[in-house]
Structures are given as structure tokens and as C-alpha cells.
Motif scaffolding. Sequence first.
Motif, PDB file in Angstrom:
ATOM      1  N   SER A  47       0.890  -1.250   0.006  1.00 21.01           N
ATOM      2  CA  SER A  47      -0.036   0.244  -0.125  1.00 21.01           C
ATOM      3  C   SER A  47       0.798   1.158   0.173  1.00 21.01           C
ATOM      4  O   SER A  47       0.447   2.107  -0.612  1.00 21.01           O
ATOM      5  CB  SER A  47      -0.999  -0.165   1.255  1.00 21.01           C
ATOM      6  OG  SER A  47      -1.819  -1.038   1.050  1.00 21.01           O
ATOM      7  N   TYR A  48       2.097   1.233   0.818  1.00 20.60           N
ATOM      8  CA  TYR A  48       2.739   2.395   0.988  1.00 20.60           C
ATOM      9  C   TYR A  48       3.264   2.728  -0.619  1.00 20.60           C
ATOM     10  O   TYR A  48       3.508   3.723  -1.142  1.00 20.60           O
ATOM     11  CB  TYR A  48       3.946   2.041   1.908  1.00 20.60           C
ATOM     12  CG  TYR A  48       4.961   3.271   2.154  1.00 20.60           C
ATOM     13  CD1 TYR A  48       4.856   4.186   2.776  1.00 20.60           C
ATOM     14  CD2 TYR A  48       6.077   3.149   0.983  1.00 20.60           C
ATOM     15  CE1 TYR A  48       5.976   5.201   2.658  1.00 20.60           C
ATOM     16  CE2 TYR A  48       7.087   4.256   1.031  1.00 20.60           C
ATOM     17  CZ  TYR A  48       7.016   5.342   1.995  1.00 20.60           C
ATOM     18  OH  TYR A  48       7.894   6.568   1.828  1.00 20.60           O
ATOM     19  N   ALA A  49       3.881   1.505  -1.220  1.00 19.73           N
ATOM     20  CA  ALA A  49       4.452   1.881  -2.506  1.00 19.73           C
ATOM     21  C   ALA A  49       3.527   2.179  -3.562  1.00 19.73           C
ATOM     22  O   ALA A  49       3.980   2.976  -4.446  1.00 19.73           O
ATOM     23  CB  ALA A  49       5.005   0.405  -2.845  1.00 19.73           C
ATOM     24  N   THR A  50       2.264   1.718  -3.608  1.00 14.33           N
ATOM     25  CA  THR A  50       1.224   1.978  -4.341  1.00 14.33           C
ATOM     26  C   THR A  50       0.927   3.577  -4.301  1.00 14.33           C
ATOM     27  O   THR A  50       0.650   4.440  -5.186  1.00 14.33           O
ATOM     28  CB  THR A  50      -0.033   1.281  -4.109  1.00 14.33           C
ATOM     29  OG1 THR A  50       0.305   0.028  -4.516  1.00 14.33           O
ATOM     30  CG2 THR A  50      -1.205   1.739  -5.163  1.00 14.33           C
ATOM     31  N   ALA A  51       0.590   4.176  -3.069  1.00 12.67           N
ATOM     32  CA  ALA A  51       0.124   5.198  -2.708  1.00 12.67           C
ATOM     33  C   ALA A  51       1.307   6.303  -3.075  1.00 12.67           C
ATOM     34  O   ALA A  51       1.172   7.385  -3.440  1.00 12.67           O
ATOM     35  CB  ALA A  51      -0.172   5.520  -1.272  1.00 12.67           C
ATOM     36  N   PHE A  52       2.582   6.072  -2.601  1.00 13.03           N
ATOM     37  CA  PHE A  52       3.863   6.905  -2.810  1.00 13.03           C
ATOM     38  C   PHE A  52       3.828   6.923  -4.403  1.00 13.03           C
ATOM     39  O   PHE A  52       4.139   8.459  -4.753  1.00 13.03           O
ATOM     40  CB  PHE A  52       5.045   5.997  -2.299  1.00 13.03           C
ATOM     41  CG  PHE A  52       6.321   7.053  -2.526  1.00 13.03           C
ATOM     42  CD1 PHE A  52       7.035   7.688  -1.275  1.00 13.03           C
ATOM     43  CD2 PHE A  52       7.098   7.308  -3.586  1.00 13.03           C
ATOM     44  CE1 PHE A  52       7.851   8.539  -1.490  1.00 13.03           C
ATOM     45  CE2 PHE A  52       8.108   8.100  -3.926  1.00 13.03           C
ATOM     46  CZ  PHE A  52       8.699   8.444  -2.504  1.00 13.03           C
ATOM     47  N   SER A  53       4.136   6.027  -5.060  1.00 15.24           N
ATOM     48  CA  SER A  53       4.583   6.107  -6.625  1.00 15.24           C
ATOM     49  C   SER A  53       3.207   6.653  -7.357  1.00 15.24           C
ATOM     50  O   SER A  53       3.271   7.665  -8.163  1.00 15.24           O
ATOM     51  CB  SER A  53       4.432   4.764  -7.207  1.00 15.24           C
ATOM     52  OG  SER A  53       5.824   4.381  -6.460  1.00 15.24           O
ATOM     53  N   GLY A  54       1.901   6.293  -6.944  1.00 11.24           N
ATOM     54  CA  GLY A  54       0.679   6.772  -7.566  1.00 11.24           C
ATOM     55  C   GLY A  54       0.462   8.345  -7.623  1.00 11.24           C
ATOM     56  O   GLY A  54       0.099   8.794  -8.420  1.00 11.24           O
ATOM     57  N   SER A  55       0.817   8.401  -6.256  1.00 10.65           N
ATOM     58  CA  SER A  55       0.754  10.107  -6.030  1.00 10.65           C
ATOM     59  C   SER A  55       1.777  10.986  -6.840  1.00 10.65           C
ATOM     60  O   SER A  55       1.302  11.902  -7.630  1.00 10.65           O
ATOM     61  CB  SER A  55       1.166  10.613  -4.595  1.00 10.65           C
ATOM     62  OG  SER A  55       0.261  10.005  -3.598  1.00 10.65           O
ATOM     63  N   VAL A  56       2.934  10.667  -7.062  1.00  9.36           N
ATOM     64  CA  VAL A  56       3.838  11.188  -7.888  1.00  9.36           C
ATOM     65  C   VAL A  56       3.243  11.008  -9.569  1.00  9.36           C
ATOM     66  O   VAL A  56       3.205  12.114 -10.200  1.00  9.36           O
ATOM     67  CB  VAL A  56       5.210  10.626  -7.870  1.00  9.36           C
ATOM     68  CG1 VAL A  56       6.157  11.227  -8.857  1.00  9.36           C
ATOM     69  CG2 VAL A  56       5.750  10.938  -6.412  1.00  9.36           C
ATOM     70  N   VAL A  57       3.072   9.887  -9.881  1.00  7.17           N
ATOM     71  CA  VAL A  57       2.472   9.890 -11.203  1.00  7.17           C
ATOM     72  C   VAL A  57       1.376  10.556 -11.423  1.00  7.17           C
ATOM     73  O   VAL A  57       1.251  11.314 -12.434  1.00  7.17           O
ATOM     74  CB  VAL A  57       2.071   8.333 -11.514  1.00  7.17           C
ATOM     75  CG1 VAL A  57       1.542   8.318 -12.943  1.00  7.17           C
ATOM     76  CG2 VAL A  57       3.384   7.476 -11.489  1.00  7.17           C
ATOM     77  N   LYS A  58       0.217  10.717 -10.552  1.00  7.86           N
ATOM     78  CA  LYS A  58      -0.905  11.620 -10.570  1.00  7.86           C
ATOM     79  C   LYS A  58      -0.510  13.187 -10.819  1.00  7.86           C
ATOM     80  O   LYS A  58      -1.178  13.700 -11.571  1.00  7.86           O
ATOM     81  CB  LYS A  58      -1.871  11.257  -9.612  1.00  7.86           C
ATOM     82  CG  LYS A  58      -3.307  11.957  -9.854  1.00  7.86           C
ATOM     83  CD  LYS A  58      -4.184  11.899  -8.505  1.00  7.86           C
ATOM     84  CE  LYS A  58      -5.610  12.370  -8.606  1.00  7.86           C
ATOM     85  NZ  LYS A  58      -5.472  13.854  -9.340  1.00  7.86           N
ATOM     86  N   GLY A  59       0.412  13.262  -9.896  1.00 10.73           N
ATOM     87  CA  GLY A  59       0.612  14.755  -9.790  1.00 10.73           C
ATOM     88  C   GLY A  59       1.162  15.203 -11.113  1.00 10.73           C
ATOM     89  O   GLY A  59       0.950  16.341 -11.643  1.00 10.73           O
ATOM     90  N   ILE A  60       2.237  14.533 -11.732  1.00 12.00           N
ATOM     91  CA  ILE A  60       2.597  14.922 -12.867  1.00 12.00           C
ATOM     92  C   ILE A  60       1.779  14.948 -14.187  1.00 12.00           C
ATOM     93  O   ILE A  60       1.390  15.668 -15.101  1.00 12.00           O
ATOM     94  CB  ILE A  60       3.800  13.833 -13.285  1.00 12.00           C
ATOM     95  CG1 ILE A  60       4.939  13.939 -12.298  1.00 12.00           C
ATOM     96  CG2 ILE A  60       4.267  14.106 -15.005  1.00 12.00           C
ATOM     97  CD1 ILE A  60       6.146  12.936 -12.548  1.00 12.00           C
TER      98      ILE A  60
END
Length: 522
Positions: A304-317
Motif C-alpha cells: 500500500s505504501y509503494a502504491t500510494a507513494f508512486s501513484g501520487s507522484v504519477v498522478k501529480g505529473i
Amino acid sequence: MNKDDKKQIKRKILEGASADVIRRYGSAVKEHVSSYVGKDQGKELTKGLKEISESKVNKDNEYQNIKQQAGFSAETKSVAKSNAEKAINDDNTRIIRTDDMTESYDKSRGVSVGKVNDELFDLAELDSEGIYIDGSATQVKFVGGDAKSCASKLLGSKFDKYRNNDVEIEIPKDFYDDVIKDYNERIEELKKQVESAESRGDKALAARHQERIQEIEKTRDNLKQSNVTNDEAIFARLHPELSVAKDIVSVAHRAGMEQAKTGAIISGSISMIKNIVACANGEKDVKTASIDFAKDTGKGAAYSYATAFSGSVVKGIMQNSGSQYVRTLSGTQLPSTLVSTTINVGKTMSKYIHGEIDGAECIELLGKNGVAQIGSAFYSTIAVAAVAGAGSTALTVVAGIAGSTFGYSAAVAVYDELATSLKEYNLSVENRKVIEAECKEAIELILQYREEMSRAVERYMTEHLDTFTNAFTEMDNAILNNDSNGFIKGNAQIQRLLGHEVQFSSQDEFDTLMLSDDSFKL
């Protein structure tokens, strides 16, 4: 349902649970991306941190120039940080630089707000409809090299216009407390001087001291603590990329930590039920069940940490892309899906490389993991490789590959349906015999097509296995050594092997792409 299917369902649950966190924190990341590039979802802003950092500096007045320009960086970072927190907290109001807003009228002060180089205000707040909130405009002043000099400068005559118009002034976060303390000490000292002057009958001097007290009190009461420190503002002026990267990582880490708690709860709840049942059935003892519970909970939290961490960066870009299409996609489950897809593809390919599954199972798992497009791209690449060396028999080869793929999928689907019929329905002896015969035929087809698929994949892998192995090894080592260039290079090798056009092959090329006006292709 086999073990892999159960694991995949669990991951989908965790992925779905991360949607809200990725939505909020991804929007927060977008604010920091926007602050750097000077563009907000395609809209040009007056200046971003990158452009501010390119401002000219006179060598004879280097410190003064950097300090002044750091004030503009402070404005930009203050907006990004404030709006990031608003996004995280689902607050639809937004802070904006007055340089970037439509001119409005402030009723509480009787002045206009919102124009380039506004004489009184640097920042303002807009409601969810983009309308100026009366009385919200503030000034940002990062003056002085420390709190004492900052306090002295703010009391100068240059700042009378702010006092006269009752303007709030934001000062560096790390200066604020000491400036307030400095003013309180000055006020106490002046009060003693007022008493002394009055005791001597010097009313004129007492009146001047009293005026000075009121001036300091008004300055003190109109001060506001910025969310940016003096050092952060200077660092952003000198190193805008690193400054924004730190903010993005900080936001993404918060997203990961928040989602890790949810992931631990979900995984822990599932594991608790599973292990209680296992204990009740005598399949596990309490000690083993406790260890398995702890492992499951930890894995769920980490995933869950990996998904939220990376997903947030991808979504922001994606959310700050100049493309409306990409911005629309950022509001879907795509960011979290991209992250989980990368994880799943890596695991599947690793299993194949280490001989744990054959070629057909590799393709099948790619499909089951919800990455049919990657599976198709992978298989299409095998087809292209076959065509390249087939000469006049190219069409036959491609047809054979396509046939085995579709035939295998169809046979599996038929078998699943027939097997379900046998399990779930009370059938007559005659019908059961017919279905059992059809099952046998479907199994024979599955084995035939599976063999064809395996041979095709094996041929392809024989030619490219070294590249896959080296790429994954390079990526693994890069993660251990915190080497972004190594990870990107290994990833690019795999993309090229799958027929994908690679946009960047190193950290420098990625940075250049992010700074350019070129679109970021997913």
C-alpha cells in the motif's frame, strides 16, 4: 481459487482502497510540479521557480540580488505548500499570486487586488469558483539575514503603506517567533520610557514614545508566519529542482504512510480471519498463525505504501500535463494501476526468468494481473520477431502465433464454463457424460495451444533472455544502490525489447523531458 488468484484479489482491494489517498496527495504533488515549471494545467503563470532561478545576478551585489530573488521564490513555494495542504484536506479554496489573478476589489480595505507588481499584495485566496475572498490578500516579505534585522527593516518608513492599509505581512517561518519576541521587548522598553517621560513632565517625548509603541504593535499584529523558512527560500532560488523534489518526496511519503495504515488494517483483517479459521481447523498452531498474521499485515502495508507513494507522484505529473487527455486520465484509477502493473509485470517476468513458470503461464499471468495491454504488446513483439526471420512464410508464422493465443484463451474459457456446469448444476447422467467428453476435448485443445504458445515464447526468450536478465539485475542493483540512472537504463532496455519508443534513458534525459514543452507519453 488458487493462491495467485487470491493474492491478486487482495492486491486489487488494496489498490482500490488507495484511490482516495492518491487523488488527494496526487493533487498536492501537482501543486509542487506547477510551482517549478510555471504552468498550472497548461495555463501560463507569471514565473515558476525554474525561471526565477535564471534571473540575472550582479556579481558586485550577489547576496542582495539572490536575497531579493529568493523573496519571489518564497511567494511561489508558499502558494505550492498552502495549496498542497488544501488538496490533501479536500479544501476547494486556493491561494494564488496576485500576478496571476484577475483584478478584484477588496471591500474591507477599499482597494483593488490582483495585478502584475501589485503595490500592496503578493498573495490572495480564491473560493471554489475562483472568486476572490474579501480580506484574504497578504504581502510576503523575506527581508533581513536574521530575525533581528528582519524586525528592524519591517519598522522602516518603506513599510508605512502596509501599516496604513492594514496589510498582513508574511515573514519567514524561522524568523517569526523571534521577531514577535523582539517587538514585545521593544514595546516593554518604550512603556518604561513613556512612564519616565511623564514623570518628568515631558509630554511631547511621552507622546512620541506612545506613537512608536502603536506603530510596533500594529506591525506585530499584522505579521503572519509563512510556511517557508528563509533557508528554504534561498535554496529554492539556487536549486529549484532539488527544492521541488524534496517537497514532492515529502508529500508522496505522507501518502504512503497514510495508505500503509489502511493497507495494514485491510491485510490484517483478512489474515486474522484466515488464520483463525486455520487454527480452528487444526491446520495451524497459534504461534504459526501469529507469525503469518504479522507477515501478511506487513506485506499489505508495504504494498500500500509503494502504491500510494508512486501513484501520487504519477498522478501529480499527469494532472499538470498540458494535454487535456492526460489530465482527464489522472482523475481515473490509471496512476495506481500503472504502479501495480509495474510491480506485477516485474514479478511475472522474474518467475519466468528463474524457471518457475513456462512461456504460456507467463502470458497467462500477465493477462490475469490486469495488464492485458502489456501482455499483448509483449506477444506482438514475439510475432514481429518471428516475422523478421521468416521470409516468405511470415504470414503463416503470425497466423500460427495468433491462432495459438486466441485458441488457448477460447479453450480455457470453454473449459472454465464446462467445469462450472459440472460443479454447480445437478445434471442427468447423459448430460454429464456429454459435458465430461467436451471437457476432455477442451483440455486436449488447451494442451495443444499451450504447447504452441510455449514454443513461440521459448524461441523468443532464447534470443532475448540475456537482455531481460541483465535489465532486471541492473534495476535490482540500482534500487539497492539508490541509483536512479541504473534503474531508468534497465527499464529502458525492457521497453525497447517490447517495441516501446523510449523517451528517456537516464536521469538527465528525464529531467530534460520534464523541463521541456514535449508531451510526456504514457
